[in-house]
Scaffold this motif. Structure first.
Motif: not given
Length: 488
Positions: A82-84, A108-111, A133-134
């Motif tokens: 899952t790239p940004l 959600l699943r963690h990052g 930064n996102l």
């Protein structure tokens, strides 16, 4: 002369036909040439498996000539990171004409994380991100659910693992003012399934063991794939007193390198720099590959069927050399094929129903509180891949395979009609509306409404459907009427 004039007239009338014929021949020759070029210049899956059985030396493989099969597969596998750029709003949120949003439940699943097993030192592993930064691109009030919430309107459940708590806070940063975080209601779940009072289930354990046994037997029959697993695992895993027997454990370590574009490591007792002669895990840009939409089952099974039917030597593989993209593609294709088969197995659905029962009961209780005027507007379950596996399986949501990408999310949006007192909900999985895929919402069981000013549609399922499913139909596929009997 008459004959000549007739030939000229015929050729003039059929000039278009001749053009099509010439164009067709030219296209045929072009395609044939491309296939010949690819066949002569690709490092095939068979070449990789043959080399691992002793027919070729490790350093003979050239990652720059990876086949189209390998390229297509590795691009798909990179999506698991899952790239940004993959995190984008699609069907999430929006304003439904004539409907008011009552509340949202998000699972959600963690990052991104490191591997679960101890690994050897990985050279030049960059755990940062590229570019801005996102958070800077998504300031507060920019989420699909744009209204800022108060701390007493938010409930957070996380497991006792640190990364789920951190992922929950990172998500909440976008719409919960930081000055209200001290009063935030955060609760710990002792189970990754968020099963609460409905957890112990021997039948779920037994069914899971059957699936694992089936996969292990499949792996033992594939000597070439076992050799691939052993070679990659010996390069990556540091502490393996019981040997390398779990392909998924090796794939988990592979993702650490793939997700961070690090070089594939090498193993050579005579070389102190284990990054020497290594090739990039990310030898390609995702954006350079277009229309990667072929089914994983077709890719993996066709390639493996061809290669497994060939005769292979049983010579032990060399302990000197580097991991190559072709080897990674071979192992991950096999693991993906197993994952696809598992997702289609009847026991996978049964396990999901048994493990997700407690969580679905918990979700429904909060849905009822939201429509009854309770202060709770947003409930977050920050969990793991298993959390979403159980839930999607129980709901009947099609996930193609069992793998859940980092930061995967499933959203349940609860709505009330402006014209009457009926309450509905919809389910969005990774940005895509999957309400129609749910067993008790499919077909005419849902209501099609306008989602936004562009005319996009949304499917709303009556809340009474999920209540009836939970109390009347839930255990029917398990030939039981309650959780206790189903778990015996």
């Amino acid at each position: 002369m008459m004959i000549l004039r007739e030939l000229i007239r015929f050729s003039t009338q059929h000039r278009t036909l001749y053009c099509y014929m010439i164009l067709s021949v030219w296209i045929f020759l072009l395609i044939a040439g491309m296939y010949k070029y690819i066949g002569q210049n690709s490092t095939s899956l068979g070449y990789t498996l043959n080399f691992l059985n002793g027919r070729n030396q490790l350093n003979n493989l050239d990652a720059s000539t990876s086949s189209l099969l390998e390229l297509r597969n590795l691009v798909k596998y990179k999506a698991r990171c899952t790239p940004l750029t993959y995190i984008a709003r699609a069907d999430d949120g929006g304003i439904l004409d004539g409907w008011k949003l009552q509340g949202v439940l998000l699972i959600l699943r963690h990052g991104d994380r490191g591997p679960m097993s101890h690994v050897r030192p990985i050279p030049r592993l960059n755990c940062g991100i590229t570019g801005d930064n996102l958070v800077n691109k998504n300031p507060p009030n920019s989420t699909p659910y744009s209204q800022l919430l108060n701390s007493d309107e938010v409930v957070v459940y996380t497991t006792r693992v640190r990364r789920t708590f951190q992922s929950a806070l990172a998500f909440l940063y976008t719409f919960l003012p930081t000055e209200k975080w001290l009063a935030l209601n955060v609760k710990e779940s002792h189970s990754i399934a968020f099963c609460f009072s409905d957890c112990a289930c021997p039948q779920a354990d037994a069914l899971r063991k059957l699936l694992m046994k089936m996969q292990k037997q499949q792996l033992l029959k594939q000597t070439a794939i076992t050799n691939v697993m052993q070679w990659i695992g010996s390069n990556l895993l540091q502490y393996t007193p019981n040997g390398i027997t779990d392909a998924n454990e090796v794939v988990d370590a592979i993702l650490t390198i793939m997700c961070h574009d690090s070089p594939w490591p090498c193993r050579d007792l005579n070389i102190t720099d284990n990054s020497a002669a290594s090739t990039k895990a990310n030898d390609f840009e995702l954006n350079e590959v277009i229309n990667i939409d072929q089914d994983d089952l077709g890719i993996a099974s066709n390639a493996l069927d061809i290669e497994m039917n060939r005769d292979h030597d049983t010579t032990t593989a060399s302990t000197t050399g580097c991991i190559e993209s072709s080897q990674v593609a071979a192992l991950m294709s096999f693991v993906t094929l197993q994952s696809i088969q598992e997702a289609r197995h009847l026991n996978y659905k049964r396990i999901g129903l048994l493990r997700a029962y407690g969580m679905i009961r918990h979700i429904v209780s909060y849905m009822l509180r939201m429509i009854s005027g309770d202060r709770t507007k947003f409930v977050l379950y920050a969990g793991h891949d298993w959390t979403l596996q159980y839930l999607t399986a129980a709901f009947g949501i099609r996930t193609d395979n069992t793998f859940i990408a980092y930061a995967a999310r499933l959203t349940i949006e609860v709505y009330r009609s402006d014209t009457h007192t009926d309450y509905y909900f919809r389910v969005v999985y990774n940005g895509h509306d999957v309400t129609q895929q749910i067993d008790f919402c499919e077909g005419g069981k849902s209501l099609r409404v306008t989602r936004d000013s562009r005319g996009n549609k949304a499917d709303l399922c009556p809340i009474e459907n999920i209540i009836r499913f939970l109390h009347e139909d839930y255990f029917a596929p398990l030939n039981a009427t309650n959780f206790k009997d189903a778990c015996m």
